[in-house]
Design a protein around this motif. Structure first.
Motif, short mmCIF file in Angstrom:
data_model
loop_
_atom_site.label_atom_id
_atom_site.label_comp_id
_atom_site.label_asym_id
_atom_site.label_seq_id
_atom_site.Cartn_x
_atom_site.Cartn_y
_atom_site.Cartn_z
N GLY A 282 0.83 -1.19 0.00
CA GLY A 282 0.00 0.00 0.00
C GLY A 282 0.86 1.24 0.00
O GLY A 282 2.06 1.19 -0.25
N VAL A 283 0.25 2.36 0.33
CA VAL A 283 0.97 3.62 0.44
C VAL A 283 1.81 3.57 1.71
O VAL A 283 1.31 3.18 2.77
N SER A 284 3.06 3.93 1.60
CA SER A 284 3.91 3.95 2.79
C SER A 284 4.41 5.37 3.04
O SER A 284 4.61 6.15 2.09
N GLN A 285 4.58 5.68 4.31
CA GLN A 285 5.03 7.02 4.70
C GLN A 285 6.13 6.89 5.74
O GLN A 285 6.06 6.06 6.64
N THR A 286 7.14 7.72 5.56
CA THR A 286 8.23 7.75 6.52
C THR A 286 8.62 9.18 6.86
O THR A 286 8.52 10.07 6.00
N PRO A 287 9.03 9.44 8.11
CA PRO A 287 8.97 8.50 9.22
C PRO A 287 7.53 8.33 9.73
O PRO A 287 6.66 9.08 9.33
#
Lengths: 113, 115
Positions: free
Chosen positions: B3-8
């Motif tokens: 899926g969509v990933s976000q960091t941090p």
């Protein structure tokens, strides 16, 4: 300005009962509506959508009703389960700014055993 | 699939500092969106991209906020001179194409805390 809002901030439902979550919108130009579910610590999850040329749409255990006359949207969840406990948001957009979803404040649904 | 990933996932910074938040959309999705969500409220639109270009940035609150998507995939939201009022969860979403009924799929968000 025009906005999307919800009538009930918290809804307590007994497991197995049906839930109805309501949403009012004020932008008469809105032509696309979506319901999202958000669990704690997670991003919103798409549930179901409806376009303004429809007044009802059904999914798995969910039904969305749209009443354009009174600018009202509702989400019905059949046989509510503990996993349905979450915050539910309605959102809307217009053809002119389709990528810009405007969300309401949300309704917290609590499913009790 | 991913899926969509976000960091941090969490970012704590001090007032006045610069921060960058990253979003990796679902592979093949051409549209990407940024929203901001304050506690107890619904997400608030910031900006969306169609490909590399910002199609609508009307939600950016002021010129301290800027977002880029140089190759049409990963996007970075940049906030300069952070203020305590910038504290929120920053959500990224992506959709397959550029039509109204293309579902926006959200990532888990980055929780930004400005001390």
């Amino acid at each position: 300005g025009e906005s999307v809002g919800l009538h009930l901030p918290t809804l307590s439902v007994q497991e197995g009962d049906n839930s109805i979550i309501n949403c009012a919108y004020s932008n008469s130009a809105s032509d696309y509506f979506i319901w999202y579910k958000q669990e704690s610590g997670k991003g919103p999850q798409f549930i179901i959508d409806i376009r303004s040329n429809m007044d009802k749409r059904q999914g798995q255990r969910v039904t969305v009703l749209l009443n354009k006359t009174v600018k009202h949207l509702s989400l019905q969840i059949a046989a509510t389960q503990p996993g349905d406990s979450a915050v539910y948001f309605c959102a809307e957009s217009t053809t002119d700014s389709w990528g810009k979803l405007q969300f309401g404040a949300g309704t917290q649904v609590v499913v009790t055993p | 699939g991913a899926g969509v990933s976000q960091t941090p996932s969490n970012k704590v910074t001090e007032k006045g500092k610069y921060v960058e938040l990253r979003c990796d959309p679902i592979s093949g999705h051409t549209a990407l969106y940024w929203y901001r969500q304050s506690l107890g409220q619904g997400p608030e639109f910031l900006i969306y991209f169609q490909g590399t270009g910002a199609a609508d940035d009307s939600g950016l609150p002021n010129d301290r906020f800027f977002a880029v998507r140089p190759e049409g995939s990963v996007s970075t939201l940049k906030i300069q001179r952070t203020e305590r009022g910038d504290s929120a969860v920053y959500l990224c979403a992506s959709s397959l194409g550029g039509s109204m009924s293309d579902t926006q799929y959200f990532g888990p968000g980055t929780r930004l805390t400005v001390l």
